[in-house]
Design a protein around this motif. Structure first.
Motif, mmCIF file in Angstrom:
data_model
loop_
_atom_site.group_PDB
_atom_site.id
_atom_site.type_symbol
_atom_site.label_atom_id
_atom_site.label_comp_id
_atom_site.label_asym_id
_atom_site.label_seq_id
_atom_site.Cartn_x
_atom_site.Cartn_y
_atom_site.Cartn_z
ATOM 1 N N UNK A 56 42.967 40.828 56.291
ATOM 2 C CA UNK A 56 43.777 39.637 56.518
ATOM 3 C C UNK A 56 43.598 38.692 55.346
ATOM 4 N N UNK A 57 44.481 37.703 55.260
ATOM 5 C CA UNK A 57 44.549 36.816 54.092
ATOM 6 C C UNK A 57 44.803 37.629 52.826
ATOM 7 N N UNK A 58 45.672 38.631 52.943
ATOM 8 C CA UNK A 58 45.990 39.502 51.803
ATOM 9 C C UNK A 58 47.504 39.590 51.584
ATOM 10 N N UNK A 59 48.201 38.481 51.794
ATOM 11 C CA UNK A 59 49.639 38.393 51.540
ATOM 12 C C UNK A 59 50.391 39.482 52.320
ATOM 13 N N UNK A 60 51.237 40.254 51.627
ATOM 14 C CA UNK A 60 52.069 41.239 52.303
ATOM 15 C C UNK A 60 51.288 42.361 52.958
ATOM 16 N N UNK A 61 50.042 42.613 52.508
ATOM 17 C CA UNK A 61 49.235 43.675 53.098
ATOM 18 C C UNK A 61 48.852 43.357 54.532
ATOM 19 N N UNK A 62 48.885 42.074 54.935
ATOM 20 C CA UNK A 62 48.681 41.739 56.344
ATOM 21 C C UNK A 62 49.751 42.378 57.211
ATOM 22 N N UNK A 74 46.221 36.613 65.959
ATOM 23 C CA UNK A 74 44.840 36.357 66.339
ATOM 24 C C UNK A 74 44.230 35.422 65.307
ATOM 25 N N UNK A 75 43.222 34.691 65.718
ATOM 26 C CA UNK A 75 42.607 33.704 64.816
ATOM 27 C C UNK A 75 41.103 33.746 64.989
ATOM 28 N N UNK A 76 40.400 34.149 63.922
ATOM 29 C CA UNK A 76 38.943 34.281 63.951
ATOM 30 C C UNK A 76 38.320 33.458 62.820
ATOM 31 N N UNK A 77 38.764 32.226 62.677
ATOM 32 C CA UNK A 77 38.251 31.392 61.584
ATOM 33 C C UNK A 77 36.871 30.848 61.921
ATOM 34 N N UNK A 78 36.253 30.259 60.901
ATOM 35 C CA UNK A 78 34.987 29.568 61.099
ATOM 36 C C UNK A 78 35.208 28.072 61.223
ATOM 37 N N UNK A 79 34.132 27.367 61.515
ATOM 38 C CA UNK A 79 34.174 25.905 61.678
ATOM 39 C C UNK A 79 34.023 25.265 60.301
ATOM 40 N N UNK A 80 35.042 24.548 59.869
ATOM 41 C CA UNK A 80 35.103 24.020 58.509
ATOM 42 C C UNK A 80 34.214 22.793 58.390
ATOM 43 N N UNK A 83 29.504 36.802 58.079
ATOM 44 C CA UNK A 83 29.148 36.498 56.698
ATOM 45 C C UNK A 83 28.369 35.186 56.626
ATOM 46 N N UNK A 84 27.339 35.127 55.792
ATOM 47 C CA UNK A 84 26.602 33.869 55.628
ATOM 48 C C UNK A 84 27.445 32.844 54.882
ATOM 49 N N UNK A 85 27.111 31.560 54.992
ATOM 50 C CA UNK A 85 27.898 30.519 54.320
ATOM 51 C C UNK A 85 28.083 30.745 52.827
ATOM 52 N N UNK A 86 27.106 31.365 52.168
ATOM 53 C CA UNK A 86 27.236 31.604 50.726
ATOM 54 C C UNK A 86 28.399 32.530 50.406
ATOM 55 N N UNK A 87 28.791 33.382 51.376
ATOM 56 C CA UNK A 87 29.915 34.300 51.178
ATOM 57 C C UNK A 87 31.161 33.838 51.917
ATOM 58 N N UNK A 88 31.087 32.688 52.546
ATOM 59 C CA UNK A 88 32.220 32.145 53.298
ATOM 60 C C UNK A 88 32.255 30.638 53.078
ATOM 61 N N UNK A 89 32.409 30.254 51.830
ATOM 62 C CA UNK A 89 32.262 28.843 51.455
ATOM 63 C C UNK A 89 33.363 27.957 52.015
ATOM 64 N N UNK A 90 34.515 28.519 52.341
ATOM 65 C CA UNK A 90 35.615 27.713 52.882
ATOM 66 C C UNK A 90 35.630 27.712 54.405
ATOM 67 N N UNK A 127 36.944 29.951 56.031
ATOM 68 C CA UNK A 127 38.171 30.652 56.421
ATOM 69 C C UNK A 127 37.929 32.104 56.814
ATOM 70 N N UNK A 128 36.872 32.723 56.275
ATOM 71 C CA UNK A 128 36.687 34.170 56.432
ATOM 72 C C UNK A 128 35.286 34.488 56.955
ATOM 73 N N UNK A 129 35.042 34.352 58.245
ATOM 74 C CA UNK A 129 33.701 34.616 58.770
ATOM 75 C C UNK A 129 33.318 36.088 58.788
ATOM 76 N N UNK A 130 34.296 36.987 58.593
ATOM 77 C CA UNK A 130 34.004 38.422 58.588
ATOM 78 C C UNK A 130 34.602 39.068 57.337
ATOM 79 N N UNK A 131 34.051 40.211 56.987
ATOM 80 C CA UNK A 131 34.508 40.907 55.791
ATOM 81 C C UNK A 131 35.789 41.686 56.067
ATOM 82 N N UNK A 132 36.689 41.710 55.083
ATOM 83 C CA UNK A 132 37.887 42.542 55.177
ATOM 84 C C UNK A 132 37.573 44.031 55.068
ATOM 85 N N UNK A 133 36.340 44.376 54.745
ATOM 86 C CA UNK A 133 35.957 45.781 54.662
ATOM 87 C C UNK A 133 35.545 46.347 56.021
ATOM 88 N N UNK A 134 35.508 45.520 57.057
ATOM 89 C CA UNK A 134 35.177 46.011 58.390
ATOM 90 C C UNK A 134 36.135 47.144 58.775
#
Length: 826
Positions: A88-94, A249-255, A793-800, A802-809
């Protein structure tokens, strides 16, 4: 190089002409039993356990036993060797998500419909996800209601089918019903809870986020039906239609970020009231309408005509990254609280085929003409062009692209009685001609232009629609190419125990030249219960028109100076200056060795393989360094700040093993059980990466293909995938239970410190069915019953946030999906 194979091509063409001219032709009979295989062999009566290469047969009933109505998703739970990541968050690939076979690229598997080549999607995947740089077939354009079965050849087959069949072949066989029908309504939703790892709020801030979050979303309704109608005395018209309405679906983190400017040194009170789940990380919204018709009839004697046609319209909406109120890309008079830009592609897909089979003496002839087209147009919503200022529109037409393919086939099959052989020699010869076209059209000017607004910092505002700047007139293109191939395929039992087959195919492409592919395969049955099989072959994948022709441009400002950042075509003068060359075909060598064992009632197959690919086509890194920019200027290109391009040059070695065991068990009064245990164990090594002399001479020299992309090929898909399933049936009751273990996956970072390992996870699916009458049944179930997620993902890998999980799941990031399905047969 182009003349190297001309004599061989002439020999093949002469052989075909001689065979057709010298002997009359006869039609091949068709076996309608479910176990007969038509993929990977042109012998009429092969079954799944009798072939020289491994073939899986997935029935329509198997595809139904999951909550998802997507064909790709249903296949991924049925086949351990097939993976369907859902980034997700991959433009047309979504919207158009590709699948992979045996850990290879999505475009290295060939997709057929009724044994005829299916057209690919017009989309080339550009963002950081599995399949980056590929343009693959979108299997989700085929509704499951029209599917009779799917055959998956887990072996290279370029010598038999041509380009793309490096890792295998997926053949969708359509229904051929004259009577009957079925209507299905499926409704489901994600009911889930996931953990959060929140960053610390800014110093002095008082807001804090929760540790977990409950969600009920992704509500999906699918209504589908198929109906068989008679055509004359022996013909059929099978019609299928499907409507799908899917919420996002929406699986964002708390900004935790500070969103507003301070007021008199204090935090703005709105910081405590704004919704901090401000992203949209998950599946897109989607409305999809599909119609598919399959037709066939006997005209007279051995003459049969057939054809099919399909149409799909898909409207989707997915999101980009949230733009904060203070973001320089925002105009606060339009969005005082920031905005979440929406990418809304419309995908239109059409196909039509017509063919005929007839007998001429001892030959069975088959000729067909197949057309397919796929187009994708982008609307960008809830956004703005900051360079225009407060007068900016908020919705834009960003342009799009389309791809079309026209394929003509002529194939002849007959048997020859050859002395000394245990069976007649089955000979197939044929030719295929293909024309492909690709077109890219520009968006409206406001979607890409710079309106001239200067920010208070003195820097020009960003150009174009935020999240997806439109295609420019300079990007527009209209390209086409042709390819012609000829092949010979032979198969026979040399002795009662030894089966052997061989194929050779030559193809000529008018854009890069010739290719010659060959395959040798064999099988030796030591006993009725044990056989060894193996194959050796070379294959190829032609560069797609999408890879050759796609281009896009955006403007970046560096110290107030505008620079054009472009995805260049390989023949663009700037790309050539950086070392790009015309794309050539990927080349592969495949080796496989397997065993087939029958221990009644258990059947077991074990197949090991090695796939070496040379000169894989990849999308380079963005080349944006000062050294690159200065070099481009030195070559006479003013205002160009860099970019990326497709290039050959990655070599890989993939090794693995597939294991499939099945056992039916009739337990009498306790019902019937069907047990399956299957696994894929796979590993890829990148043995070479591309370089160019021009870039290597720069100081510092930029990397054309960095560690993230290398590790994505090597470790971005599960190192193993194991599925255990059981189907139980007793009178009106039925149950399917399935457990799928996805092995370890690496989510790679720019340095080793940012690598993140996704540990192995087991996903359990459960469905129960009850037939109230012979016509009406109801099923309820849950995919991902125990609501499993990959590691947060830890905050260091999810600085915004927006992406609490990896797209490689490998199994997606939506959690539990609960559904009900009603079926009515008529």
């Amino acid at each position: 190089m182009q003349q190297r194979f001309v004599p061989q091509k002439s020999v093949l063409a002469l052989s075909i002409a001689t065979l057709f001219a010298g002997t009359p032709l006869l039609a091949q009979s068709q076996d309608s039993t479910a176990t007969v295989v038509v993929t990977g062999t042109r012998v009429a009566n092969r079954t799944a356990l009798d072939t020289a290469s491994p073939v899986d047969i997935i029935s329509a009933d198997t595809l139904k036993t999951t909550g998802s109505t997507e064909l790709n998703q249903a296949l991924s739970v049925a086949l351990p060797s097939l993976n369907f990541p859902r980034p997700t968050l991959t433009d047309g690939t979504d919207t158009v998500r590709p699948a992979t076979l045996r850990g290879m690229a999505p475009d290295q598997s060939l997709v057929l419909v009724n044994s005829k080549r299916r057209h690919t999607s017009s989309l080339v995947n550009l963002n950081g996800s599995i399949g980056r740089g590929s343009a693959a077939v979108d299997l989700n354009t085929v509704p499951s209601a029209i599917v009779k079965s799917i055959e998956v050849l887990r072996d290279g087959a370029a010598a038999q089918y041509g380009s793309d069949a490096i890792s295998g072949v997926v053949n969708v066989r359509l229904r051929t019903d004259r009577t009957g029908g079925e209507g299905t309504i499926t409704y489901g939703a994600h009911i889930s809870e996931y953990d959060l790892l929140n960053a610390a709020p800014p110093a002095g801030a008082t807001w804090t986020g929760p540790n977990s979050r409950k969600r009920t979303d992704g509500q999906t309704t699918t209504v589908s039906a198929w109906k068989g109608l008679p055509l004359g005395e022996t013909g059929y018209i099978t019609i299928a239609a499907e409507y799908k309405d899917q919420n996002h679906t929406e699986r964002s983190g708390y900004d935790m970020r500070q969103l507003y400017a301070k007021v008199n040194g204090a935090y703005d009170p709105r910081e405590l009231t704004i919704n901090r789940f401000d992203a949209w990380y998950g599946d897109p919204e989607m409305q999809q309408k599909t119609v598919f018709v399959n037709v066939g009839n006997n005209l007279s004697g051995d003459v049969k005509v057939y054809g099919w046609s399909s149409y799909q319209l898909r409207d989707a909406r997915s999101a980009g990254y949230f733009r904060m109120p203070q973001d320089s890309r925002n105009v606060q008079s339009i969005y005082p609280n920031g905005f979440l830009p929406i990418i809304a592609p419309t995908v239109e897909d059409f196909s039509a085929a017509a063919g005929m089979t007839w007998a001429l003496g001892d030959w069975d002839l088959d000729t067909s003409l197949v057309y397919g087209q796929n187009g994708m147009n982008y609307d960008v919503q809830n956004t703005l062009n900051a360079s225009i200022g407060p007068a900016s529109k908020t919705n834009f037409d960003a342009g799009g692209f389309s791809y079309n393919q026209l394929v003509y086939n002529l194939t002849g099959v007959r048997k020859f009685d050859v002395g000394g052989l245990a069976s007649p020699l089955n000979v197939a010869v044929g030719t295929e001609a293909r024309r492909e076209g690709y077109e890219l059209h520009a968006g409206e000017p406001d979607s890409w232009r710079n309106g001239g607004v200067i920010l208070p910092s003195g820097v020009p505002a960003a150009s174009g629609a935020q999240v997806f700047p439109g295609f420019r007139p300079a990007n527009a293109s209209h390209k086409s190419r042709t390819a012609i191939g000829v092949f010979v395929d032979v198969e026979a039992n040399i002795t009662d125990k030894l089966l052997a087959s061989a194929a050779i195919r030559e193809e000529h492409y008018n854009d890069f030249g010739n290719n010659l592919s060959g395959k040798l395969a064999g099988r030796y049955d030591f006993t009725k219960n044990f056989a060894l099989r193996g194959a050796v072959q070379n294959g190829f994948r032609a560069p797609s028109l999408q890879q050759q022709s796609f281009t896009s441009t955006s403007t970046n400002f560096v110290n107030g100076i505008p620079y054009e950042i472009t995805t260049f075509t390989p023949n663009d003068p700037v790309a050539v200056a950086l070392g790009a060359k015309p794309l050539k075909a990927e080349k592969s060598t495949n080796f496989s060795l397997g065993a087939v064992m029958r221990f009644a009632p258990v059947s077991l197959t074990v197949d090991a393989y090695r796939i070496n690919v040379r000169d894989r086509i990849v999308l380079s890194e963005n080349l944006l360094s000062t050294a690159v920019r200065n070099y481009i200027v030195s070559q006479g290109f003013i205002g160009v700040g860099g970019g990326r391009f497709f290039i050959n040059g990655v070599d890989t070695k993939t090794e693995g093993v597939d294991i499939v065991a099945s056992m039916p068990w009739n337990a009498g009064a306790a019902g019937r059980f069907d047990f399956t245990l299957a696994g894929n164990f796979n590993h890829t090594d990148v043995t070479k990466v591309p370089t160019t002399a021009q870039l290597a001479a720069l100081n510092p020299a930029p990397v054309l293909f960095d560690r993230v992309n290398v590790l994505t090929l090597e470790k971005g898909q599960p190192k193993n995938k194991i599925t255990a399933s059981v189907n139980w049936k007793l009178n009106q009751w039925g149950v399917t239970a399935r457990a799928t273990r996805y092995g370890e996956v690496l989510s790679p970072g720019t340095t080793e410190a940012f690598d993140f390992t996704l540990k192995a996870k087991t996903i359990v699916d459960l469905e129960a069915r009850y037939a109230f009458t012979r016509q009406f049944s109801l099923a309820v179930g849950a995919d991902n019953l125990f609501d499993q997620y990959s590691e947060t993902l830890p905050p260091a890998l999810n600085t915004t946030s927006n992406t609490p999980f990896s797209n490689y799941t490998p199994f997606g990031n939506n959690g539990r999906y609960v559904y009900a399905r009603a079926n009515y047969s008529f």
